[in-house]
Enzyme design. Structure first.
Site, PDB file in Angstrom:
ATOM      1  CD  GLU A   1     -92.974 -56.209  51.044  1.00 36.46           C
ATOM      2  OE1 GLU A   1     -92.721 -56.572  49.888  1.00 36.46           O
ATOM      3  OE2 GLU A   1     -93.360 -57.010  51.934  1.00 36.46           O
TER       4      GLU A   1
ATOM      5  CE  LYS B   1     -94.134 -59.863  49.591  1.00 33.63           C
ATOM      6  NZ  LYS B   1     -94.299 -59.589  51.006  1.00 33.63           N
TER       7      LYS B   1
HETATM    8  P1  PGA Z   1     -96.903 -62.930  52.760  1.00 28.54           P
HETATM    9  O1  PGA Z   1     -96.887 -61.625  51.845  1.00 28.54           O
HETATM   10  O2  PGA Z   1     -97.893 -63.896  52.168  1.00 28.54           O
HETATM   11  O3  PGA Z   1     -95.495 -63.453  52.730  1.00 28.54           O
HETATM   12  O4  PGA Z   1     -97.326 -62.498  54.130  1.00 28.54           O
HETATM   13  C1  PGA Z   1     -98.070 -61.115  51.303  1.00 28.54           C
HETATM   14  C2  PGA Z   1     -97.784 -59.923  50.442  1.00 28.54           C
HETATM   15  O5  PGA Z   1     -96.962 -59.088  50.802  1.00 28.54           O
HETATM   16  O6  PGA Z   1     -98.388 -59.777  49.360  1.00 28.54           O
END
Ligand code: PGA
Length: 255
Positions: A101, A14
């Site tokens: 997102e 991210k």
């Molecule tokens: P997370 O995120 O493992 O922090 O829950 C997963 C993702 O959004 O791909």
């Protein structure tokens, strides 16, 4: 797991990571090369600013590097965007499209996600298409309808098992520490498998279906043991080599 499908463990950094974070990638590639038997594929999707340097760092190892989004056009007047071809030009071999997102923060519709996925294929990238229901949709009993809608609307018509991966990520499980029950994951993945096989035939039967949402070393083995779960898309736990390698090791054990 699905017999005869090589699992994929994909990390999604991210908007995290600076150049000095590449030491974690170095530790991942070293750990993966030493400890694993090449029974799974390992991919790390980093911020656009790091794709080139990460690809250099991973050069000659079995770890792949990818981007987290791409524009549907190859070039043009799209300030701030990058194309699939630019990811490939930087040494990336994969892209994530349709992450919740992006769908939420950038208003990406199924039609936009589909055109981005088509761009990923045009750029010869392994293309990971994300789908998943919100908490409200799950509570309203709409999960399978949402998955159908997103699969029907987001998957490119020329999807192949080699180049397209689907990631089921319940929005309410992302970054929260919450994980659906094994029965709920099995239901969702079974539904996805049927939908994809109906539409793409053998290609759909062989497509990798990842689970994403709070995957950690401690729950990886249980999740991977569920029918039609062919790997994981990992956010938070992909930032540290120790956690990410722990997840990979849990998967390798089952292969
Ligand atoms: P997370 O995120 O493992 O922090 O829950 C997963 C993702 O959004 O791909």
């Amino acid at each position: 797991m699905t017999p005869n499908i090589k699992p994929l463990v994909a990390g999604n950094w991210k908007m995290n990571g600076f150049r000095n974070s590449l030491s974690e990638l170095g530790a991942m590639t070293a750990g993966y090369d030493i400890a694993m038997r090449n029974r799974i594929d390992m991919l790390l999707c980093v911020p656009a600013t790091l794709i080139f340097a990460a690809a250099q760092e991973a050069l000659g190892t079995r770890v792949h590097v990818g981007g987290q989004d791409c524009h549907f056009n190859q070039v043009g007047a799209h300030t701030g965007d990058i194309s699939a071809e630019m990811i490939a030009d930087s040494g990336g071999t994969a892209v994530i499209v349709g992450h919740s997102e992006r769908r939420t923060d950038h208003g990406e519709t199924n039609a936009i996600v589909k055109s981005k996925a088509e761009a990923g294929l045009r750029g010869d990238l392994l293309t990971i298409v994300c789908i998943g229901e919100t908490e409200a949709q799950r509570k309203a009993g709409e999960t399978l309808d949402v998955l159908k809608d997103q699969l029907d609307g987001s998957m490119p018509d020329d999807s192949t098992a080699a180049k397209v991966v689907v990631a089921y990520e319940p929005v309410w499980a992302i970054g929260t520490g919450l994980v659906p029950s094994a029965a709920d994951v099995e239901e969702a993945h079974g539904f996805m498998r049927n939908n994809l096989t109906d539409r793409f035939g053998d290609k759909g039967a062989k497509m990798r279906l990842l689970y994403g949402g709070s995957v950690k070393p401690g729950n990886a083995e249980e999740l991977m043991g569920i029918a039609n779960v062919d790997g994981a898309l990992v956010g938070g736990a992909s930032l540290k080599a120790e956690d990410f390698l722990g997840i990979c090791a849990a998967y390798e054990k089952l292969c």
